[in-house]
Write a protein that holds these residues in place. Sequence first.
Motif, short mmCIF file in Angstrom:
data_model
loop_
_atom_site.label_atom_id
_atom_site.label_comp_id
_atom_site.label_asym_id
_atom_site.label_seq_id
_atom_site.Cartn_x
_atom_site.Cartn_y
_atom_site.Cartn_z
N ARG A 161 0.82 -1.21 0.00
CA ARG A 161 0.00 0.00 0.00
C ARG A 161 0.86 1.27 0.00
N LEU A 162 1.96 1.22 0.75
CA LEU A 162 2.80 2.41 0.89
C LEU A 162 3.84 2.55 -0.23
N TRP A 163 3.74 1.68 -1.22
CA TRP A 163 4.71 1.74 -2.32
C TRP A 163 4.29 2.90 -3.23
N SER A 164 4.65 4.10 -2.81
CA SER A 164 4.11 5.30 -3.45
C SER A 164 4.70 5.53 -4.83
N ASN A 165 5.88 4.98 -5.09
CA ASN A 165 6.52 5.18 -6.40
C ASN A 165 6.28 4.00 -7.33
N LEU A 166 5.23 3.27 -7.09
CA LEU A 166 5.00 2.04 -7.87
C LEU A 166 5.05 2.31 -9.37
N SER A 167 4.34 3.34 -9.83
CA SER A 167 4.29 3.60 -11.29
C SER A 167 5.66 3.93 -11.85
N SER A 168 6.40 4.79 -11.14
CA SER A 168 7.71 5.16 -11.70
C SER A 168 8.74 4.05 -11.51
N ASP A 169 8.53 3.16 -10.53
CA ASP A 169 9.45 2.03 -10.38
C ASP A 169 9.22 0.97 -11.47
N PHE A 170 8.02 1.00 -12.11
CA PHE A 170 7.71 0.04 -13.17
C PHE A 170 7.22 0.79 -14.40
N PRO A 171 8.09 1.61 -14.98
CA PRO A 171 7.64 2.53 -16.03
C PRO A 171 7.11 1.83 -17.29
N TYR A 172 7.50 0.58 -17.50
CA TYR A 172 7.09 -0.09 -18.75
C TYR A 172 5.81 -0.89 -18.59
N TYR A 173 5.20 -0.81 -17.43
CA TYR A 173 4.02 -1.64 -17.20
C TYR A 173 2.86 -0.80 -16.65
N THR A 174 1.64 -1.35 -16.82
CA THR A 174 0.49 -0.79 -16.14
C THR A 174 0.42 -1.47 -14.78
N VAL A 175 0.56 -0.70 -13.71
CA VAL A 175 0.55 -1.31 -12.39
C VAL A 175 -0.66 -0.82 -11.60
N LEU A 176 -1.20 -1.71 -10.79
CA LEU A 176 -2.35 -1.36 -9.95
C LEU A 176 -2.01 -1.73 -8.52
N ASN A 177 -2.21 -0.80 -7.60
CA ASN A 177 -1.89 -1.06 -6.20
C ASN A 177 -3.16 -1.51 -5.47
N ARG A 178 -3.15 -2.74 -5.03
CA ARG A 178 -4.28 -3.25 -4.26
C ARG A 178 -3.82 -3.74 -2.87
N GLY A 179 -2.95 -2.92 -2.28
CA GLY A 179 -2.50 -3.23 -0.93
C GLY A 179 -3.49 -2.67 0.08
N PHE A 180 -3.65 -3.38 1.18
CA PHE A 180 -4.43 -2.79 2.28
C PHE A 180 -3.68 -3.01 3.59
N GLY A 181 -3.39 -1.90 4.22
CA GLY A 181 -2.48 -1.88 5.36
C GLY A 181 -2.94 -2.76 6.50
N GLY A 182 -2.01 -3.50 7.06
CA GLY A 182 -2.32 -4.36 8.20
C GLY A 182 -2.82 -5.73 7.80
N SER A 183 -2.94 -5.97 6.50
CA SER A 183 -3.55 -7.24 6.09
C SER A 183 -2.60 -8.41 6.28
#
Length: 353
Positions: free
Chosen positions: A189-211
């Motif tokens: 969930r806290l991976w705030s740079n997900l898009s820029s860390d994976f510039p060649y892909y479409t990424v979707l963040n489905r993290g939920f904290g504490g899970s």
Amino acid sequence: MYNGCIRLHLLLAAFTPTPMWMRGLWCVAQYTESSQTYTQIGQAFFYNNGTITHNFLDNLAFTQVTHFLTIDNTDETDGIYQVYTNTTQGPPEYVNKASCFWYRQMSNGDVASGRQSNGTCTRTFELDTTSTAIRYTRNPSTCHFIDDEDTNLVLSDTSFEKNQILALDRQLPLAKRRGIVFYGSSSIRLWSNLSSDFPYYTVLNRGFGGSALTQCLREWKRIVYPLEPSVIILYAGENDIAAGNSPSNIQSAFRRLIPAIRRFYPNIPIGYISVKPSPYRIDKISKLNETNIRIQGDIKLLFPDVTFINIWPQMLTTDGQPRRELFGSDTLHMNAKGYAIWAKAVNNYLSTV
Ligand SMILES: *[C@@H]1O[C@H](CO)[C@@H](O)[C@H](O)[C@H]1NC(C)=O
Ligand SMILES: *[C@@H]1O[C@H](CO)[C@@H](O)[C@H](O)[C@H]1NC(C)=O
Ligand SMILES: *[C@@H]1O[C@H](CO)[C@@H](O)[C@H](O)[C@H]1NC(C)=O
Ligand SMILES: *[C@@H]1O[C@H](CO)[C@@H](O)[C@H](O)[C@H]1NC(C)=O
Ligand SMILES: *[C@@H]1O[C@H](CO)[C@@H](O)[C@H](O)[C@H]1NC(C)=O
């Protein structure tokens, strides 16, 4: 009875996909326009393939299963759909009978539902104008949700429901299909740079904290399955240990989660990021280590089509202690240096699939 266009669809469509915005779990409620209040009467789960299940609060154990025979986007802007359905399980008066319904996307995200009043299936939309109309909604922050297939399993009675899971549900209508879905706990969930860390892909963040991994198992069909992921990257297990569960409990949850995903997506790549050694959980480091060993073993023996993305060794010093400099001030969540290790490991993995 119905027009030629629909008849043609009937011949062609053995399988009718569900529009993205309809997918997943909905609260089915009576909506009172004057007071804008919702009274839940049940729930509906829209599978990707035109199958819908309904459960009603007066008899939760009873699941009604309906399929789209045809679905017609009558306004051609994804706003109004006419669906011609057949019920294969449910109250006898509906089973093996075809019915015509309308679903209309409302500006507040709800779906208004109406049944064509005169029993025909003409193309004219009929809005339900009764004072309490049926709405499919994600707007109320409290609705009772169960697993539609395992009706004893309550989904909504968790601390995640209101602020995290419902929020992810509400993102469904705008989500891109076939992305790389990152699923799991707060490190996702806290991976705030997900898009820029994976510039060649479409990424979707489905993290939920504490899970915990068990929670990911419980909610996956609801918040990940509708997305048609092209790859799933999973991070969960650490919170199970923090909550006092044993590595073998986590292993059991893992042995259920992978088949649950494979039931719908037999071939997509799944990468499991190994549990990380957080300084905050130094007293549990041997259990975290054992969790990794067990899951890595399961992947080797039972799930060879899953990849173990091992970030554990790189996050330890040469004498086996967590590298404090990879973590933020809470010593539990990572900083940019920590995420850099994960981004590299996951990018390496993605380049192989
Ligand atoms: C859609 O998927 C569900 C869940 O796997 C299955 O039960 C149902 O039969 C499928 N429907 C169609 C029309 O293939
Ligand atoms: C509805 O489903 C039942 C059971 O699969 C089938 O026998 C029947 O022909 C279907 N009706 C229509 C109109 O497709
Ligand atoms: C059924 O209702 C639709 C929509 O209001 C209308 O266009 C159609 O003429 C009606 N059909 C019959 C047979 O009454
Ligand atoms: C993890 O377990 C393995 C195998 O028992 C052991 O060799 C290793 O030292 C352990 N690492 C840590 C950090 O506890
Ligand atoms: C996110 O990216 C920015 C720009 O590259 C960088 O300065 C920052 O440290 C990164 N943050 C994290 C948490 O990775």
